[in-house]
Motif scaffolding. Structure first.
Motif, short mmCIF file in Angstrom:
data_model
loop_
_atom_site.label_atom_id
_atom_site.label_comp_id
_atom_site.label_asym_id
_atom_site.label_seq_id
_atom_site.Cartn_x
_atom_site.Cartn_y
_atom_site.Cartn_z
N CYS A 104 28.97 -31.74 16.05
CA CYS A 104 27.91 -30.75 16.22
C CYS A 104 28.44 -29.65 17.12
CB CYS A 104 26.67 -31.36 16.86
SG CYS A 104 25.88 -32.59 15.80
N MET A 106 26.81 -28.23 19.38
CA MET A 106 26.30 -28.54 20.71
C MET A 106 25.77 -29.95 20.62
SD MET A 106 23.21 -28.76 22.49
CE MET A 106 21.89 -27.59 22.40
N TYR A 107 26.10 -30.79 21.58
CA TYR A 107 25.56 -32.15 21.55
C TYR A 107 24.28 -32.20 22.36
CZ TYR A 107 29.69 -33.41 19.07
OH TYR A 107 30.66 -33.47 18.10
N CYS A 108 23.17 -32.30 21.64
CA CYS A 108 21.86 -32.31 22.28
C CYS A 108 21.73 -33.61 23.07
CB CYS A 108 20.77 -32.23 21.23
SG CYS A 108 21.04 -30.91 20.03
N PHE A 110 19.28 -35.29 23.86
CA PHE A 110 18.21 -36.19 23.42
C PHE A 110 18.49 -36.77 22.05
CE2 PHE A 110 17.47 -31.80 22.38
CZ PHE A 110 17.34 -31.88 21.00
N CYS A 111 19.68 -36.53 21.50
CA CYS A 111 19.93 -36.83 20.08
C CYS A 111 19.74 -38.30 19.72
CB CYS A 111 21.33 -36.40 19.69
SG CYS A 111 21.69 -36.72 17.95
N PHE A 117 28.19 -40.17 19.12
CA PHE A 117 28.97 -39.13 19.78
C PHE A 117 30.32 -39.65 20.25
CE2 PHE A 117 25.28 -36.42 21.66
CZ PHE A 117 24.82 -36.21 20.40
N GLY A 149 25.34 -35.74 12.54
CA GLY A 149 26.10 -34.55 12.84
C GLY A 149 25.54 -33.30 12.17
N ARG A 180 21.79 -27.49 12.64
CA ARG A 180 21.27 -26.81 13.83
C ARG A 180 22.06 -25.53 14.11
NH1 ARG A 180 19.15 -28.51 19.95
NH2 ARG A 180 17.67 -26.81 19.76
N HIS A 208 16.78 -26.67 13.06
CA HIS A 208 16.25 -27.40 14.21
C HIS A 208 16.15 -26.45 15.41
CE1 HIS A 208 17.14 -31.12 17.07
NE2 HIS A 208 16.20 -30.33 17.54
S1 SF4 Z 1 20.08 -33.36 17.47
FE1 SF4 Z 1 21.19 -32.66 15.65
S2 SF4 Z 1 22.43 -30.93 16.36
FE2 SF4 Z 1 21.76 -32.05 18.16
S3 SF4 Z 1 23.45 -33.45 18.58
FE3 SF4 Z 1 21.98 -34.56 17.32
S4 SF4 Z 1 22.68 -34.29 15.22
FE4 SF4 Z 1 23.71 -32.75 16.49
#
Ligand code: SF4
Ligand SMILES: *Cc1c(COP(=O)(O)O)cnc(C)c1O
Length: 366
Positions: A104, A106-108, A110-111, A117, A149, A180, A208
């Protein structure tokens, strides 16, 4: 190398910078980033205004990520179990999820797929073969949701290869992509990309966004490019404490999405993921937000609020209760602003159209 790939190379990947900027304990951050990968695109990092704002909370590691409660799980949706072959999640009768990338922009923090990851290596294209075979062998699948991802972290040729191969399957009617990038790497949405995508209609894209501040001119432009390619756009938003758990913020977000030609699709209750407890809100908060949307703004700006049940139970839509009472041939509702209205429920043959069994009033009348 394309411009977006160059910006990706300049991502913030070392916690040293945020530690210095926001006066955070660097070794603690390093420990968190070791457990759950840290990466922020230069663009998204540039949106960050101050410690604790909505952008910051989504992308900067927090020590609380290491304090998981026992109620939380690594894979709350049981995706690994409903996966018949690697990278496919098949839980619904006529559609499946195809996870084609584990990267990704950016690694959110809260994912839901945080557990992935750690796997830092890319999904090797040859690993997708079993997925293509599975889809080909299952004629009941008419809709493939391509996700990760983020599938848009693949090069155009990689995305095209997937679309082309899925389009070649007779029983596949629609293709969906979840990304995203319009929010976190808008430069990814190039004219070249959209020109390629439009060859694979009917194609839908779900984006997203979690906060109105994310709808910058760059993001809006990226969305316009996709919409101009004839791609219907939907959105998903995760309900997150301290970010968008406020009816006013959420309403503004939905209105801005709609104005950017995105039809809000889902607001997700945050999943029970290990390391995300500090983002959780009670379900009552989501219901309150829904009550403040429906009627108060365009119906087109009102998504479904869903909770994805642990263990593969699927998405359950939740609505605030509008029925106050079911009487004989009469239903009492409260409308969007709380006024009580009754509706005579009868049909030509004198029978009630709704029985009290089909409408369960809430125990508590409030
Ligand atoms: S929420 Fe979506 S964009 Fe964000 S880290 Fe997770 S998979 Fe990637
Ligand atoms: C969310 C999801 C889908 C798509 O659901 P829709 O409600 O059709 O958007 C499909 N498969 C899985 C496993 C999902 O989690």
């Amino acid at each position: 190398m394309e411009k977006w790939q160059k910006s990706l190379q300049k991502s913030v990947k070392d916690v040293g910078l945020p530690a210095k900027l926001f006066n955070l304990p660097e070794d603690k951050l390093r420990e968190v980033a070791h457990a759950f990968q840290f990466r922020v695109s230069p663009y998204y990092f540039s949106l960050l205004r101050e410690k604790g704002d909505a952008i910051y909370r989504q992308c900067i590691p927090d020590e609380l990520e290491l304090e998981g409660s026992e109620k939380l799980m690594e894979d709350p949706l049981g995706e690994d179990e409903s996966s018949p072959v690697p990278n496919i999640v098949h839980r619904y009768p006529d559609r499946c999820l195809f996870l084609v990338s584990n990267q990704c922009a950016m690694y959110c923090r809260f994912c839901t797929r945080k557990r992935k990851f750690g796997t830092r290596d890319r999904i090797d294209p040859s690993k997708l073969e079993a997925g293509f075979d599975y889809i080909r062998q299952h004629p009941e699948i008419r809709d493939v949701l391509i996700s990760g991802g983020d599938p848009f972290l693949l090069e155009d040729s990689g995305i095209e290869n997937i679309l082309k191969r899925l389009r070649a399957v007779d029983h596949i009617q629609i293709l969906r992509l979840g990304t995203r990038t319009p929010c976190v790497l808008p430069e990814r949405i190039t004219v070249k990309l959209t020109r390629m995508l439009k060859k694979y209609h009917p194609l839908f894209i779900n984006v997203h966004f979690n906060h109105p501040d994310e709808l910058t001119p760059q993001a809006v432009k990226a969305l316009a490019r996709l919409a101009d390619a004839g791609i219907p756009l939907g959105s998903q938003t995760v309900l997150l404490k301290g970010i968008n758990d406020d009816p006013i913020v959420m309403r503004l977000l939905m209105q801005k999405l709609l104005a950017a030609r995105v039809r809000p699709y889902y607001i997700f209750q945050a999943d029970l993921v290990y390391g995300t407890e500090h983002f959780r809100t009670p379900i009552s908060k989501g219901l309150e937000i829904m009550r403040q949307l429906r009627g108060w703004t365009s119906g087109l700006a009102v998504p479904y609020y869903v909770v994805d049940l642990p263990g593969g139970g699927g998405k359950i839509p939740l609505l605030p209760e509008y029925v106050r009472n079911v009487e004989d041939h009469n239903i009492v509702f409260s409308n969007y602003c709380g006024q009580v209205c009754s509706y005579p429920d009868f049909t030509g043959d004198g029978k009630a159209g709704m029985s009290s069994d089909s409408v369960q009033p809430k125990q508590k009348n409030n």
